[in-house]
Design an enzyme around this catalytic site. Sequence first.
Site, PDB file in Angstrom:
ATOM      1  N   ASP A  29      -5.682   3.208   3.646  1.00 40.48           N
ATOM      2  CA  ASP A  29      -5.468   4.444   2.880  1.00 40.48           C
ATOM      3  C   ASP A  29      -4.145   4.367   2.122  1.00 40.48           C
ATOM      4  OD1 ASP A  29      -6.051   6.934   1.918  1.00 40.48           O
ATOM      5  OD2 ASP A  29      -5.467   8.004   3.736  1.00 40.48           O
ATOM      6  N   GLY A  30      -4.089   5.057   0.987  1.00 37.28           N
ATOM      7  CA  GLY A  30      -2.828   5.193   0.258  1.00 37.28           C
ATOM      8  C   GLY A  30      -2.774   4.457  -1.067  1.00 37.28           C
ATOM      9  N   ASN A  31      -3.899   3.884  -1.487  1.00 37.88           N
ATOM     10  CA  ASN A  31      -3.892   3.169  -2.773  1.00 37.88           C
ATOM     11  C   ASN A  31      -3.552   4.100  -3.937  1.00 37.88           C
ATOM     12  OD1 ASN A  31      -4.794   1.002  -1.359  1.00 37.88           O
ATOM     13  ND2 ASN A  31      -6.903   1.075  -2.096  1.00 37.88           N
ATOM     14  N   GLY A  32      -4.171   5.281  -3.928  1.00 35.41           N
ATOM     15  CA  GLY A  32      -3.968   6.231  -5.023  1.00 35.41           C
ATOM     16  C   GLY A  32      -2.517   6.658  -5.120  1.00 35.41           C
ATOM     17  N   SER A  74     -16.232   4.814   2.182  1.00 36.35           N
ATOM     18  CA  SER A  74     -16.932   5.665   3.146  1.00 36.35           C
ATOM     19  C   SER A  74     -18.108   6.367   2.473  1.00 36.35           C
ATOM     20  CB  SER A  74     -15.969   6.712   3.718  1.00 36.35           C
ATOM     21  OG  SER A  74     -15.733   7.712   2.772  1.00 36.35           O
ATOM     22  N   GLU A  76     -18.468   9.296   2.283  1.00 30.04           N
ATOM     23  CA  GLU A  76     -17.917  10.473   1.586  1.00 30.04           C
ATOM     24  C   GLU A  76     -17.204  10.104   0.274  1.00 30.04           C
ATOM     25  OE1 GLU A  76     -17.366   9.849   4.952  1.00 30.04           O
ATOM     26  OE2 GLU A  76     -19.000  11.210   5.481  1.00 30.04           O
ATOM     27  N   ASN A  77     -16.891   8.820   0.085  1.00 28.28           N
ATOM     28  CA  ASN A  77     -16.164   8.415  -1.129  1.00 28.28           C
ATOM     29  C   ASN A  77     -16.979   8.597  -2.409  1.00 28.28           C
ATOM     30  OD1 ASN A  77     -14.232   5.767   0.464  1.00 28.28           O
ATOM     31  ND2 ASN A  77     -13.611   7.847  -0.058  1.00 28.28           N
TER      32      ASN A  77
HETATM   33  C1  FPP Z   1      -8.212   4.657   0.054  1.00 29.32           C
HETATM   34  O1  FPP Z   1      -7.067   4.943  -0.743  1.00 29.32           O
HETATM   35  C2  FPP Z   1      -8.840   3.421  -0.392  1.00 29.32           C
HETATM   36  C3  FPP Z   1     -10.146   3.292  -0.855  1.00 29.32           C
HETATM   37  C4  FPP Z   1     -11.096   4.401  -0.922  1.00 29.32           C
HETATM   38  C5  FPP Z   1     -10.655   2.017  -1.332  1.00 29.32           C
HETATM   39  C6  FPP Z   1     -10.228   0.805  -0.550  1.00 29.32           C
HETATM   40  C7  FPP Z   1     -10.505  -0.385  -1.362  1.00 29.32           C
HETATM   41  C8  FPP Z   1      -9.727  -1.462  -1.452  1.00 29.32           C
HETATM   42  C9  FPP Z   1      -8.486  -1.669  -0.683  1.00 29.32           C
HETATM   43  C10 FPP Z   1     -10.105  -2.529  -2.404  1.00 29.32           C
HETATM   44  C11 FPP Z   1     -10.969  -3.637  -2.021  1.00 29.32           C
HETATM   45  C12 FPP Z   1     -11.518  -3.813  -0.689  1.00 29.32           C
HETATM   46  C13 FPP Z   1     -12.233  -4.915  -0.345  1.00 29.32           C
HETATM   47  C14 FPP Z   1     -12.714  -5.089   1.052  1.00 29.32           C
HETATM   48  C15 FPP Z   1     -12.551  -5.986  -1.323  1.00 29.32           C
HETATM   49  P1  FPP Z   1      -7.015   6.341  -1.507  1.00 29.32           P
HETATM   50  O2  FPP Z   1      -7.555   6.139  -2.878  1.00 29.32           O
HETATM   51  O3  FPP Z   1      -7.718   7.378  -0.691  1.00 29.32           O
HETATM   52  O4  FPP Z   1      -5.488   6.591  -1.537  1.00 29.32           O
HETATM   53  P2  FPP Z   1      -4.768   8.034  -1.570  1.00 29.32           P
HETATM   54  O5  FPP Z   1      -5.014   8.664  -0.219  1.00 29.32           O
HETATM   55  O6  FPP Z   1      -3.336   7.685  -1.772  1.00 29.32           O
HETATM   56  O7  FPP Z   1      -5.353   8.809  -2.718  1.00 29.32           O
END
Ligand code: FPP
Length: 258
Positions: A29-32, A74, A76-77
Amino acid sequence: MSAVEQPGRAPGTPDEDGRIPRHVAIVMDGNGRWAERRRSPRFNGHRAGVNAVRETVQACAERGVEVLTLFAFSSENWRRPAEEVGLLMNLFVSALQQEMRRLHSNNIRLHVAGERAAFNHHLQEQIAEAEALTADNTGMQLVVAANYGGRWDIVQAARHLAQQVADGTLTPDDVDETRFAQAVCLSGLPEPDLFIRTGGETRISNFLLWQLAYTELYFTETLWPDFDRTALDAAFVAFSSRERRFGRTGDQVAHSKG
Ligand code: FPP
Protein backbone atom coordinates in the site's frame (compact mmCIF):
# COMPACT_ATOMS: atom_id res chain seq x y z
CA MET A 1 25.63 -7.93 6.70
CA SER A 2 22.09 -7.32 7.89
CA ALA A 3 20.87 -8.49 11.27
CA VAL A 4 18.92 -11.40 9.85
CA GLU A 5 21.38 -12.82 7.39
CA GLN A 6 23.15 -15.90 8.68
CA PRO A 7 26.84 -16.45 8.01
CA GLY A 8 27.48 -19.43 5.82
CA ARG A 9 23.88 -19.80 4.77
CA ALA A 10 23.56 -20.22 1.04
CA PRO A 11 20.96 -18.02 -0.64
CA GLY A 12 17.62 -19.78 -0.81
CA THR A 13 18.35 -22.18 2.06
CA PRO A 14 15.52 -22.22 4.62
CA ASP A 15 16.75 -21.30 8.10
CA GLU A 16 16.51 -23.80 10.91
CA ASP A 17 15.74 -21.58 13.88
CA GLY A 18 12.66 -19.77 12.62
CA ARG A 19 14.12 -16.30 12.16
CA ILE A 20 13.14 -16.24 8.51
CA PRO A 21 9.42 -16.76 7.90
CA ARG A 22 8.60 -19.61 5.52
CA HIS A 23 5.68 -17.70 4.02
CA VAL A 24 5.45 -13.91 3.83
CA ALA A 25 2.25 -12.19 2.67
CA ILE A 26 2.34 -8.49 1.78
CA VAL A 27 -0.29 -5.78 1.22
CA MET A 28 1.63 -3.31 -0.94
CA ASP A 29 0.00 0.00 0.00
CA GLY A 30 1.02 3.62 -0.51
CA ASN A 31 1.86 3.87 -4.20
CA GLY A 32 -0.61 6.69 -4.77
CA ARG A 33 0.62 8.74 -1.81
CA TRP A 34 4.25 8.19 -2.83
CA ALA A 35 3.46 9.76 -6.20
CA GLU A 36 1.28 12.54 -4.79
CA ARG A 37 4.10 13.59 -2.45
CA ARG A 38 6.23 14.06 -5.56
CA ARG A 39 3.42 15.96 -7.30
CA SER A 40 3.43 13.17 -9.83
CA PRO A 41 0.48 11.22 -11.29
CA ARG A 42 -0.61 8.28 -9.11
CA PHE A 43 0.36 5.89 -11.85
CA ASN A 44 4.03 6.74 -11.38
CA GLY A 45 3.66 5.38 -7.84
CA HIS A 46 2.44 2.05 -9.21
CA ARG A 47 5.30 2.02 -11.68
CA ALA A 48 7.78 2.63 -8.84
CA GLY A 49 5.94 -0.13 -6.96
CA VAL A 50 7.06 -2.65 -9.57
CA ASN A 51 10.69 -1.88 -8.67
CA ALA A 52 9.90 -2.56 -5.01
CA VAL A 53 8.25 -5.85 -6.07
CA ARG A 54 11.41 -6.85 -7.95
CA GLU A 55 13.68 -6.05 -4.99
CA THR A 56 11.41 -7.77 -2.46
CA VAL A 57 11.10 -10.93 -4.57
CA GLN A 58 14.86 -11.10 -4.94
CA ALA A 59 15.55 -10.38 -1.25
CA CYS A 60 13.00 -12.95 -0.04
CA ALA A 61 14.45 -15.62 -2.33
CA GLU A 62 17.98 -14.86 -1.11
CA ARG A 63 16.91 -15.08 2.52
CA GLY A 64 15.30 -18.49 2.10
CA VAL A 65 11.62 -17.52 2.18
CA GLU A 66 9.68 -20.42 0.65
CA VAL A 67 6.51 -18.57 -0.37
CA LEU A 68 5.92 -14.87 -0.99
CA THR A 69 2.34 -13.76 -1.58
CA LEU A 70 1.73 -10.24 -2.87
CA PHE A 71 -1.66 -8.52 -2.94
CA ALA A 72 -1.52 -6.84 -6.35
CA PHE A 73 -5.19 -6.09 -7.01
CA SER A 74 -8.15 -6.66 -4.72
CA SER A 75 -11.71 -7.48 -5.76
CA GLU A 76 -12.54 -3.98 -4.47
CA ASN A 77 -9.89 -2.20 -6.60
CA TRP A 78 -12.30 -2.26 -9.57
CA ARG A 79 -14.03 0.66 -7.81
CA ARG A 80 -11.08 2.93 -8.66
CA PRO A 81 -11.39 5.36 -11.58
CA ALA A 82 -11.52 3.40 -14.86
CA GLU A 83 -8.39 5.12 -16.09
CA GLU A 84 -6.32 3.96 -13.08
CA VAL A 85 -7.71 0.40 -13.39
CA GLY A 86 -6.81 0.34 -17.10
CA LEU A 87 -3.29 1.62 -16.42
CA LEU A 88 -2.82 -0.97 -13.67
CA MET A 89 -3.89 -3.79 -16.02
CA ASN A 90 -1.36 -2.61 -18.63
CA LEU A 91 1.29 -2.42 -15.93
CA PHE A 92 0.59 -6.03 -14.88
CA VAL A 93 0.90 -7.22 -18.49
CA SER A 94 4.18 -5.40 -19.06
CA ALA A 95 5.58 -6.42 -15.63
CA LEU A 96 4.77 -10.07 -16.37
CA GLN A 97 6.34 -9.81 -19.83
CA GLN A 98 9.48 -8.19 -18.50
CA GLU A 99 9.93 -10.17 -15.31
CA MET A 100 8.93 -13.74 -16.15
CA ARG A 101 12.30 -14.62 -17.63
CA ARG A 102 14.09 -13.21 -14.60
CA LEU A 103 11.80 -15.21 -12.32
CA HIS A 104 12.49 -18.31 -14.36
CA SER A 105 16.26 -17.86 -14.32
CA ASN A 106 16.06 -17.49 -10.53
CA ASN A 107 14.17 -20.82 -10.29
CA ILE A 108 11.07 -19.01 -8.93
CA ARG A 109 7.64 -20.48 -9.55
CA LEU A 110 4.80 -18.02 -10.21
CA HIS A 111 1.16 -18.62 -9.42
CA VAL A 112 -1.69 -16.12 -9.69
CA ALA A 113 -4.49 -16.49 -7.14
CA GLY A 114 -7.87 -14.84 -7.68
CA GLU A 115 -10.74 -14.63 -10.13
CA ARG A 116 -8.77 -14.19 -13.33
CA ALA A 117 -11.77 -14.62 -15.66
CA ALA A 118 -12.56 -10.92 -15.04
CA PHE A 119 -9.25 -9.86 -16.61
CA ASN A 120 -8.95 -9.06 -20.28
CA HIS A 121 -7.90 -11.81 -22.64
CA HIS A 122 -4.38 -10.47 -23.09
CA LEU A 123 -3.66 -10.40 -19.36
CA GLN A 124 -5.12 -13.88 -18.88
CA GLU A 125 -2.84 -15.18 -21.64
CA GLN A 126 0.18 -13.45 -20.14
CA ILE A 127 -0.56 -14.96 -16.73
CA ALA A 128 -0.95 -18.46 -18.22
CA GLU A 129 2.31 -18.07 -20.14
CA ALA A 130 4.28 -16.95 -17.07
CA GLU A 131 2.80 -19.75 -14.93
CA ALA A 132 3.59 -22.37 -17.59
CA LEU A 133 7.16 -21.11 -18.05
CA THR A 134 7.93 -21.34 -14.33
CA ALA A 135 5.75 -24.36 -13.43
CA ASP A 136 8.60 -26.80 -12.85
CA ASN A 137 10.81 -24.42 -10.89
CA THR A 138 11.78 -25.63 -7.44
CA GLY A 139 12.86 -22.42 -5.68
CA MET A 140 10.66 -19.82 -3.99
CA GLN A 141 7.00 -19.74 -4.89
CA LEU A 142 5.68 -16.30 -5.78
CA VAL A 143 1.91 -15.99 -5.45
CA VAL A 144 0.38 -12.85 -6.91
CA ALA A 145 -3.12 -12.27 -5.57
CA ALA A 146 -4.98 -10.49 -8.36
CA ASN A 147 -8.71 -9.81 -8.36
CA TYR A 148 -8.55 -11.60 -5.05
CA GLY A 149 -10.68 -11.07 -1.95
CA GLY A 150 -10.59 -13.09 1.27
CA ARG A 151 -14.39 -13.33 1.42
CA TRP A 152 -14.52 -14.39 -2.23
CA ASP A 153 -11.96 -17.09 -1.43
CA ILE A 154 -14.04 -18.45 1.47
CA VAL A 155 -17.23 -18.35 -0.61
CA GLN A 156 -15.65 -20.16 -3.56
CA ALA A 157 -14.35 -22.85 -1.17
CA ALA A 158 -17.80 -23.23 0.41
CA ARG A 159 -19.40 -23.49 -3.03
CA HIS A 160 -16.90 -26.12 -4.12
CA LEU A 161 -17.56 -28.24 -1.01
CA ALA A 162 -21.34 -27.74 -1.31
CA GLN A 163 -21.14 -29.03 -4.87
CA GLN A 164 -19.34 -32.15 -3.67
CA VAL A 165 -22.06 -32.69 -1.05
CA ALA A 166 -24.74 -32.20 -3.73
CA ASP A 167 -22.92 -34.72 -5.94
CA GLY A 168 -22.88 -37.21 -3.09
CA THR A 169 -19.06 -37.43 -2.91
CA LEU A 170 -18.97 -35.73 0.52
CA THR A 171 -21.35 -35.66 3.50
CA PRO A 172 -21.85 -32.43 5.51
CA ASP A 173 -19.97 -34.09 8.39
CA ASP A 174 -16.93 -34.51 6.14
CA VAL A 175 -16.58 -30.73 5.93
CA ASP A 176 -14.00 -29.89 8.57
CA GLU A 177 -11.10 -27.41 8.83
CA THR A 178 -8.72 -29.68 6.96
CA ARG A 179 -11.05 -30.07 4.01
CA PHE A 180 -11.88 -26.37 4.00
CA ALA A 181 -8.18 -25.49 4.01
CA GLN A 182 -7.79 -27.70 0.94
CA ALA A 183 -10.50 -25.75 -0.90
CA VAL A 184 -9.28 -22.17 -0.33
CA CYS A 185 -6.58 -20.52 -2.46
CA LEU A 186 -2.98 -21.30 -1.45
CA SER A 187 -3.93 -24.82 -0.28
CA GLY A 188 -0.89 -27.05 -0.14
CA LEU A 189 1.37 -24.12 0.84
CA PRO A 190 2.47 -23.40 4.40
CA GLU A 191 0.19 -20.83 6.03
CA PRO A 192 1.63 -17.30 6.09
CA ASP A 193 3.96 -16.77 9.06
CA LEU A 194 4.33 -13.04 8.56
CA PHE A 195 1.88 -10.49 7.13
CA ILE A 196 3.33 -7.12 6.18
CA ARG A 197 1.30 -4.06 5.27
CA THR A 198 3.08 -0.96 4.08
CA GLY A 199 1.62 2.55 3.87
CA GLY A 200 0.59 3.10 7.50
CA GLU A 201 -2.91 1.59 7.51
CA THR A 202 -3.49 -1.12 10.11
CA ARG A 203 -6.11 -3.24 8.36
CA ILE A 204 -6.16 -6.62 6.63
CA SER A 205 -8.52 -5.24 3.96
CA ASN A 206 -10.05 -8.55 2.86
CA PHE A 207 -6.71 -10.19 2.13
CA LEU A 208 -6.17 -13.82 3.17
CA LEU A 209 -8.91 -14.03 5.83
CA TRP A 210 -8.84 -17.81 6.32
CA GLN A 211 -5.09 -18.21 5.91
CA LEU A 212 -4.04 -15.41 8.32
CA ALA A 213 -5.60 -17.01 11.43
CA TYR A 214 -2.23 -17.46 13.22
CA THR A 215 -0.06 -15.13 11.18
CA GLU A 216 2.10 -12.48 12.85
CA LEU A 217 0.96 -9.02 11.70
CA TYR A 218 3.47 -6.27 10.96
CA PHE A 219 2.54 -2.75 9.89
CA THR A 220 4.95 -0.10 8.67
CA GLU A 221 4.58 3.54 7.67
CA THR A 222 6.96 2.98 4.75
CA LEU A 223 5.17 3.54 1.45
CA TRP A 224 5.41 0.55 -0.88
CA PRO A 225 7.75 2.11 -3.48
CA ASP A 226 10.21 2.85 -0.63
CA PHE A 227 10.06 -0.71 0.71
CA ASP A 228 13.51 -2.26 0.22
CA ARG A 229 15.81 -4.92 1.69
CA THR A 230 16.42 -2.86 4.82
CA ALA A 231 12.68 -2.50 5.42
CA LEU A 232 12.20 -6.23 4.79
CA ASP A 233 14.96 -7.10 7.25
CA ALA A 234 13.37 -4.82 9.87
CA ALA A 235 10.13 -6.80 9.45
CA PHE A 236 12.04 -10.08 9.81
CA VAL A 237 13.77 -8.84 12.98
CA ALA A 238 10.36 -7.93 14.45
CA PHE A 239 9.06 -11.36 13.43
CA SER A 240 11.97 -13.17 15.06
CA SER A 241 11.17 -11.52 18.41
CA ARG A 242 7.53 -12.69 18.42
CA GLU A 243 6.55 -15.74 20.43
CA ARG A 244 4.15 -17.84 18.38
CA ARG A 245 1.98 -19.81 20.78
CA PHE A 246 -0.77 -21.17 18.50
CA GLY A 247 -3.16 -21.21 21.47
CA ARG A 248 -0.66 -22.74 23.93
CA THR A 249 0.83 -21.08 27.03
CA GLY A 250 4.25 -19.43 27.03
CA ASP A 251 5.55 -22.24 29.33
CA GLN A 252 4.37 -24.92 26.95
CA VAL A 253 6.12 -23.19 24.06
CA ALA A 254 9.37 -22.88 26.07
CA HIS A 255 9.29 -26.59 26.98
CA SER A 256 8.52 -27.70 23.43
CA LYS A 257 11.69 -25.88 22.33
CA GLY A 258 13.59 -28.12 24.74
C1 FPP B 1 -1.95 0.16 -3.43
O1 FPP B 1 -1.47 1.50 -3.39
C2 FPP B 1 -1.39 -0.55 -4.57
C3 FPP B 1 -2.12 -1.13 -5.60
C4 FPP B 1 -3.58 -1.14 -5.66
C5 FPP B 1 -1.46 -1.76 -6.73
C6 FPP B 1 -0.23 -2.57 -6.41
C7 FPP B 1 0.50 -2.81 -7.65
C8 FPP B 1 1.83 -2.79 -7.79
C9 FPP B 1 2.78 -2.60 -6.68
C10 FPP B 1 2.40 -2.95 -9.14
C11 FPP B 1 2.73 -4.26 -9.70
C12 FPP B 1 2.55 -5.51 -8.98
C13 FPP B 1 2.96 -6.69 -9.50
C14 FPP B 1 2.82 -7.94 -8.70
C15 FPP B 1 3.57 -6.80 -10.84
P1 FPP B 1 -2.54 2.68 -3.41
O2 FPP B 1 -2.75 3.10 -4.82
O3 FPP B 1 -3.77 2.24 -2.68
O4 FPP B 1 -1.77 3.77 -2.61
P2 FPP B 1 -2.44 4.93 -1.71
O5 FPP B 1 -3.06 4.24 -0.51
O6 FPP B 1 -1.28 5.77 -1.33
O7 FPP B 1 -3.44 5.65 -2.57
